[in-house]
Scaffold this active site. Structure first.
Site, PDB file in Angstrom:
ATOM      1  N   GLY A  79       0.818  -1.219   0.000  1.00 30.99           N
ATOM      2  CA  GLY A  79       0.000   0.000   0.000  1.00 30.99           C
ATOM      3  C   GLY A  79       0.847   1.262   0.000  1.00 30.99           C
ATOM      4  N   ARG A 143       1.225  -5.671  -4.997  1.00 31.58           N
ATOM      5  CA  ARG A 143       1.225  -6.596  -3.862  1.00 31.58           C
ATOM      6  C   ARG A 143       1.638  -8.021  -4.232  1.00 31.58           C
ATOM      7  NH1 ARG A 143      -0.493  -4.523   0.792  1.00 31.58           N
ATOM      8  NH2 ARG A 143      -1.999  -2.809   0.791  1.00 31.58           N
ATOM      9  N   ASP A 174       4.919  -7.620   5.540  1.00 31.06           N
ATOM     10  CA  ASP A 174       4.980  -8.746   4.604  1.00 31.06           C
ATOM     11  C   ASP A 174       6.094  -8.555   3.571  1.00 31.06           C
ATOM     12  OD1 ASP A 174       2.921 -10.282   5.702  1.00 31.06           O
ATOM     13  OD2 ASP A 174       1.395  -9.077   4.699  1.00 31.06           O
ATOM     14  N   LYS A 200       7.958   0.783   5.683  1.00 28.67           N
ATOM     15  CA  LYS A 200       6.851   1.612   5.202  1.00 28.67           C
ATOM     16  C   LYS A 200       5.524   1.042   5.652  1.00 28.67           C
ATOM     17  CE  LYS A 200       4.393   0.036   2.627  1.00 28.67           C
ATOM     18  NZ  LYS A 200       3.486  -0.717   1.728  1.00 28.67           N
ATOM     19  N   THR A 201       4.611   1.823   6.039  1.00 24.74           N
ATOM     20  CA  THR A 201       3.180   1.498   6.143  1.00 24.74           C
ATOM     21  C   THR A 201       2.489   2.557   6.994  1.00 24.74           C
ATOM     22  OG1 THR A 201       1.442  -0.018   6.795  1.00 24.74           O
ATOM     23  CG2 THR A 201       3.452  -0.220   8.072  1.00 24.74           C
ATOM     24  N   ASP A 203      -0.005   2.015   8.521  1.00 21.86           N
ATOM     25  CA  ASP A 203      -0.623   1.317   9.654  1.00 21.86           C
ATOM     26  C   ASP A 203       0.149   1.475  10.970  1.00 21.86           C
ATOM     27  OD1 ASP A 203      -2.245   0.483   7.638  1.00 21.86           O
ATOM     28  OD2 ASP A 203      -1.700  -1.631   7.718  1.00 21.86           O
TER      29      ASP A 203
HETATM   30  P1  FBP Z   1       0.657  -1.905   3.659  1.00 19.89           P
HETATM   31  O1  FBP Z   1       0.660  -2.792   4.872  1.00 19.89           O
HETATM   32  O2  FBP Z   1       1.089  -2.575   2.426  1.00 19.89           O
HETATM   33  O3  FBP Z   1       1.414  -0.646   3.909  1.00 19.89           O
HETATM   34  O4  FBP Z   1      -0.842  -1.442   3.374  1.00 19.89           O
HETATM   35  C1  FBP Z   1      -1.632  -0.978   4.403  1.00 19.89           C
HETATM   36  C2  FBP Z   1      -3.034  -0.678   3.971  1.00 19.89           C
HETATM   37  O5  FBP Z   1      -3.175   0.673   3.642  1.00 19.89           O
HETATM   38  C3  FBP Z   1      -4.011  -1.111   5.061  1.00 19.89           C
HETATM   39  O6  FBP Z   1      -4.205  -0.089   5.995  1.00 19.89           O
HETATM   40  C4  FBP Z   1      -5.217  -1.512   4.278  1.00 19.89           C
HETATM   41  O7  FBP Z   1      -5.962  -2.488   4.945  1.00 19.89           O
HETATM   42  C5  FBP Z   1      -4.644  -2.074   3.016  1.00 19.89           C
HETATM   43  O8  FBP Z   1      -3.412  -1.434   2.824  1.00 19.89           O
HETATM   44  C6  FBP Z   1      -5.512  -1.862   1.808  1.00 19.89           C
HETATM   45  O9  FBP Z   1      -4.949  -2.546   0.732  1.00 19.89           O
HETATM   46  P2  FBP Z   1      -5.202  -2.206  -0.796  1.00 19.89           P
HETATM   47  O10 FBP Z   1      -4.411  -0.985  -1.107  1.00 19.89           O
HETATM   48  O11 FBP Z   1      -4.662  -3.391  -1.503  1.00 19.89           O
HETATM   49  O12 FBP Z   1      -6.657  -1.984  -0.964  1.00 19.89           O
END
Ligand code: FBP
Length: 552
Positions: A79, A143, A174, A200-201, A203
């Site tokens: 993400g 991803r 991941d 990075k994230t 979250d």
């Molecule tokens: P990462 O862990 O890859 O940084 O992504 C986090 C996130 O933004 C979460 O908060 C959310 O649940 C998910 O990605 C959404 O995924 P997508 O962008 O595939 O819809």
């Protein structure tokens, strides 16, 4: 690319580097490390990259020693998170300081670009357009899970063709797990390729003592807090709605907690607390109804409720159901192909154990379907697609109707729903994230030059001025433990969930009752890039509290 007035000025911003990275560096080698859990298994799986020492960079009087120019490849993975472009700029500037002939290549659209040999060279002119901007559009992200030897070999082919000696993977838990596996693989076969991870994230769940926060968390939370503040003003002006606001964050509730500290809503649910107290969906609904009826007695039929995205997975009975669903979906995926919605629900229901089957059946159909969607490539439930905010408000409305009939409640309940996630992931980084990401990238270049592999770029001491930040690296294996994924035990980076003994949670818990039964909203306003440091450079409340700093 046409730029806005703000973007034009902002592109001139020169991110600040820690003192140690401002000139030539020397490496200080620290203690050997261990994984956070399951040491024996992780050691066996990572014989070449387990137990490596923590390293720290210090300023050196000697010029940096660079034998030959070298090339580096980067992958943006998972993400989007604000600051990714500055990681790229930082790596580029770090490489160029080491040797003007060094080159940087970007693999397109995440790990798939690496496997399928889609790449571009990142030149000074190209990168200039992206400095201090949000997004991952400089090369795109994806991803695809990098996990098989075939993928590693295909990637190696392009690395050799481009004479790349190190690959930087910018990703969450991941993706950094994949970076560790790849580092081990290349080390094992003597490929001569280093792999470095960058945390990075949005979250905020990739952290420990050496990774104080993942990049993007600060900016994303500030964007959400601004909008929550705006909603609260609206709510307090019209006084007629309960706003149920779901916030991204996948499993951990760090984003919801940070936004609650910033905005002081009436309720903020914390998934980790729900799990620790073994709360049921019914308990949560009862708590919400308690707050709503008490406020109604004061004449207030309005309020704000923050709901962490991953809540549903932390309700023990739901967690058990999801875990069984993960296995059922992994084992029987081919049987589900082509089935219509009702048949799919029936088929899944038939494979569940009786307790889970009952719970599955009791859920509104749209929620059962959302829980049964395909997992992402890492085996995670796609919680951003589950409408927990409407599930809760529907259940609350039903309960309040019953309470009305029995004379326990006489207020009015009208709900509005919001989900904030994607709105914050590509915002232009705050000064904090702009500096932090640039430093992480620059630091990654130094880790490569130090010959390290299987390391994550670490910049800490983040509540101090950026020049006093401490730069170095930690072996990724020290973050790992064994977990069940797609029905099998796998080595993965352990997620850092909200610590219920930690200062951020305790601070919120100490205010909770007062916030519920009063209207004490805070309105943080938009991110500021220009002005006094206490407004423009202030890190997240979570980080400040975790470092015993004052947040008032
Ligand atoms: P990462 O862990 O890859 O940084 O992504 C986090 C996130 O933004 C979460 O908060 C959310 O649940 C998910 O990605 C959404 O995924 P997508 O962008 O595939 O819809």
């Amino acid at each position: 690319m046409k730029k806005s007035a703000l973007q034009r000025v902002r592109s001139e911003y020169q991110p600040k580097l820690p003192k140690a990275l401002q000139g030539p560096v020397k490496v200080r080698i620290g203690e050997a490390t261990e994984s956070v859990a399951d040491q024996e298994e992780i050691k066996k799986l990572f014989p070449h990259t387990y137990g490596l020492p923590i390293v720290q960079f210090e300023s050196s009087e000697e010029p940096e020693h660079v034998e030959e120019p070298f090339n580096v490849g980067i992958i943006l993975s998972g993400g989007q998170a604000p600051g990714g472009h500055n990681v790229v700029s930082g790596i580029f500037d770090g490489l160029k300081r080491l040797n003007k002939e060094n080159r940087l290549y970007g693999f397109l659209m995440g790990p798939s670009g690496f496997i399928n040999h889609q790449y571009m060279e990142l030149t000074a002119g190209y990168i200039k357009e992206y400095r201090n901007t949000g997004g991952f559009d400089i090369i795109g992200s994806g991803r695809t899970k990098l996990e098989t030897p075939e993928q590693f070999e295909r990637g190696l082919k392009i690395l050799k063709e481009l004479n790349i000696k190190a690959l930087v993977i910018i990703g969450g838990d991941d993706s950094n797990t994949n970076a560790a596996v790849l580092a081990e693989y290349y080390q094992n076969i003597g490929a001569g390729v280093q792999v470095i991870g960058v945390p990075k994230t949005i979250d905020g769940d990739l952290k420990n003592k050496w990774i104080e926060t993942s990049f993007g968390f600060d900016t994303a939370c500030k964007v959400y807090s601004e909008v929550i503040g705006n909603i609260q003003r609206d709510c307090n002006s019209a006084k007629k709605y309960y706003h149920f606001i779901k916030l991204m964050g996948r499993s951990a509730s760090h984003i919801a907690l940070e936004c609650a500290l910033e905005t002081q809503p009436n309720v903020c649910l914390i998934s980790e607390e729900v799990l620790a107290k073994r709360m049921t969906l019914d308990n949560i609904v009862s708590y919400l109804c308690y707050v709503i009826t008490e406020r109604a007695k004061l004449g207030w039929n309005f309020g704000t409720v923050l709901v962490p995205e991953g809540l549903i997975e932390f309700i023990p009975s739901m967690k058990a159901l999801i875990s069984e669903l993960n296995d059922v979906l992994a084992e029987h995926s081919s049987e589900m192909e082509g089935l219509d919605e009702m048949d799919k629900l029936r088929k899944i229901h038939s494979y569940l154990t009786p307790v889970n089957a009952d719970l599955y059946k009791s859920l509104p159909k749209h929620i059962a379907l959302q829980l049964s969607l395909d997992r992402d490539s890492h085996g995670n439930v796609q919680v951003s697609l589950i409408e927990t905010e409407s599930l809760l408000s529907e259940m609350v409305a039903k309960r309040l109707d019953e309470m009305k009939e029995s004379g326990e409640y006489s207020g009015k309940f009208n709900a509005q729903h919001h989900f904030f996630g994607y709105e914050g992931r590509c915002a232009d980084p705050t000064n904090f994230d702009a500096d932090y990401t640039y430093a992480l990238g620059f630091n990654a270049a130094m880790l490569i030059n130090a010959g390290l592999t299987g390391y994550m770029s670490s910049v800490r001491n983040l509540t101090e001025k950026s020049e006093d930040w401490i730069a170095g690296g930690i072996p990724i294996t020290m973050l790992m433990n064994m977990e069940k994924r797609h029905g099998h035990m796998k080595p993965v980076i352990q997620k850092a969930l909200v610590n219920l003994n930690g200062k951020p949670y305790l601070k919120f818990a100490s205010m909770r009752e007062t916030l519920a039964l009063n209207t004490l909203y805070q309105y943080p306003g938009p991110i500021q890039y220009f002005g006094p440091a206490e407004i423009c450079d202030r890190p997240s409340m979570t980080l400040l509290l975790e470092h015993d700093k004052d947040i008032n």
